[in-house]
Write a protein that holds these residues in place. Structure first.
Motif, PDB file in Angstrom:
ATOM      1  N   ASN A   1       1.015  -1.448  -0.650  1.00  0.00           N
ATOM      2  CA  ASN A   1      -0.117   0.206  -0.488  1.00  0.00           C
ATOM      3  C   ASN A   1       1.074   1.568   0.129  1.00  0.00           C
ATOM      4  OD1 ASN A   1       1.301  -0.207   2.721  1.00  0.00           O
ATOM      5  ND2 ASN A   1      -0.788   0.607   3.420  1.00  0.00           N
ATOM      6  N   VAL A   2       2.105   1.354   0.025  1.00  0.00           N
ATOM      7  CA  VAL A   2       2.681   2.296  -0.398  1.00  0.00           C
ATOM      8  C   VAL A   2       3.921   2.536  -1.753  1.00  0.00           C
ATOM      9  CG1 VAL A   2       5.601   3.456   0.496  1.00  0.00           C
ATOM     10  CG2 VAL A   2       3.391   2.734   2.175  1.00  0.00           C
ATOM     11  N   GLU A   3       4.105   3.887  -2.064  1.00  0.00           N
ATOM     12  CA  GLU A   3       4.202   3.873  -3.308  1.00  0.00           C
ATOM     13  C   GLU A   3       5.730   5.243  -2.633  1.00  0.00           C
ATOM     14  OE1 GLU A   3       3.507   4.367  -7.467  1.00  0.00           O
ATOM     15  OE2 GLU A   3       2.455   6.128  -6.723  1.00  0.00           O
ATOM     16  N   LEU A   4       6.609   4.892  -3.132  1.00  0.00           N
ATOM     17  CA  LEU A   4       7.886   6.086  -2.357  1.00  0.00           C
ATOM     18  C   LEU A   4       8.072   6.250  -4.043  1.00  0.00           C
ATOM     19  CD1 LEU A   4       9.497   7.500  -0.941  1.00  0.00           C
ATOM     20  CD2 LEU A   4      10.735   5.611  -0.693  1.00  0.00           C
ATOM     21  N   GLN A   5       8.498   7.383  -4.853  1.00  0.00           N
ATOM     22  CA  GLN A   5       9.300   8.358  -5.765  1.00  0.00           C
ATOM     23  C   GLN A   5      10.093   9.127  -5.145  1.00  0.00           C
ATOM     24  OE1 GLN A   5       5.285   8.721  -7.717  1.00  0.00           O
ATOM     25  NE2 GLN A   5       6.446   8.972  -9.082  1.00  0.00           N
ATOM     26  N   VAL A   6      10.723   9.488  -5.946  1.00  0.00           N
ATOM     27  CA  VAL A   6      11.796  10.781  -5.737  1.00  0.00           C
ATOM     28  C   VAL A   6      12.061  11.882  -7.086  1.00  0.00           C
ATOM     29  CG1 VAL A   6      14.895  10.759  -5.773  1.00  0.00           C
ATOM     30  CG2 VAL A   6      14.044   8.868  -3.788  1.00  0.00           C
TER      31      VAL A   6
END
Length: 294
Positions: A214-219
């Protein structure tokens, strides 16, 4: 958000963190406890347990418990829903108790409201250009932030804030059906706040958290000519009744955004940011590379 603005969020200051974790001004804290005691008394007078009352007002049992303990700012919807369940007389009593809270509106109040929204969301989005969001901070990074807080914190204050922020991070596992999205600037990772070991712990933690379904991480890369985040950090939440609210903060100030038009504008900016940042998969590769280079 269990707090933080700490970011509601980012959580770069102890005062913001305290607002949601019980470190708010004494008068506000006392009035929250009073409101919670009033709600509990009215609920018990109606001969309802928390387990019976919570679904009737469409909040979780844990959330109602925290409100009754004076640990959460009661959302406006709770007053209306409680009146439907407990009756008009109880509604007037709760309304009077709630008014004593709004008179103390300020920084801590804003984040207490946001922390409550966080715990009743189907989607939670965050863009940060100042500090890694509080929900993503490992303990060494949290301690590094509070060690640099000005004015300095006592050891007791620091420990309380660290514990509160770590507790708030349980949202990520306690709400598996909530979609969490984070866009953070690469510069925050390159800064090496607290030194190489703290940064390594941060990168490892981000890789672990990023594996949650359930986590989307974007830099956001250091060089990005098309960048929609020039107005600064922002937090967005979609409530269970599909309304959007926003939260923004800065030096000693913060604001909850309830106006639908303003929240819509923030949502558009966030959507553009997601399209401009590295993908979730490319972000994981970058984090691995950065960790290997330390």
């Amino acid at each position: 958000m269990a707090t933080d603005n700490g970011g509601g969020a980012g959580g770069s200051t102890a005062r913001r963190e305290g607002g949601a974790d019980g470190g708010c001004e004494p008068e506000l804290s006392d009035s929250l406890k009073t409101f919670g005691a009033v709600l509990k008394a009215l609920r018990e007078e109606a001969r309802l347990t928390q387990e019976q009352f919570a679904p009737l007002v469409r909040y979780s049992v844990a959330y109602i418990a925290k409100i009754e303990q004076g640990k959460r700012f009661p959302p406006r919807d709770l007053l209306d829903r409680s009146e439907e369940v407990l009756g008009a007389g109880a509604g007037r009593v709760l309304g009077a108790a709630a008014r004593s809270l709004t008179r103390k509106a300020g920084l801590a109040t804003w984040f207490l409201q946001w922390a409550g929204i966080e715990e009743d969301t189907t989607s939670l989005y965050a863009y940060e250009c100042r500090v890694v969001p509080g929900l993503l901070q490992p303990e060494p990074y949290i301690r590094a932030l509070f060690e640099r807080h000005l004015p300095p914190l006592t050891e007791e204050q620091s420990e309380r804030q660290v514990a509160a922020r770590l507790a708030r991070q349980q949202l990520l596992v306690e709400r598996p059906n909530t979609a969490f999205s984070f866009v953070i600037e690469q510069a925050l990772l390159e800064r090496r706040m607290g030194g190489a070991e703290v940064t390594k712990a941060l990168l490892t933690h981000l890789l672990v958290v990023g594996r949650h379904r359930n986590v989307e991480l974007q830099v956001m890369p250091l060089v990005q000519e098309e960048h929609a985040g020039f107005e600064g950090e922002m937090y967005l939440a979609e409530t269970t009744d599909h309304r959007w609210a926003g939260y923004i903060e800065g030096h000693g100030s913060s604001m909850l955004v309830n106006d639908p038009k303003a929240a819509s504008s923030m949502l558009q900016r966030y959507g553009k940011l997601r399209s401009q940042a590295l993908s979730h998969q490319a972000t994981a590769c970058l984090l691995e590379q950065m960790r290997g280079a330390l």
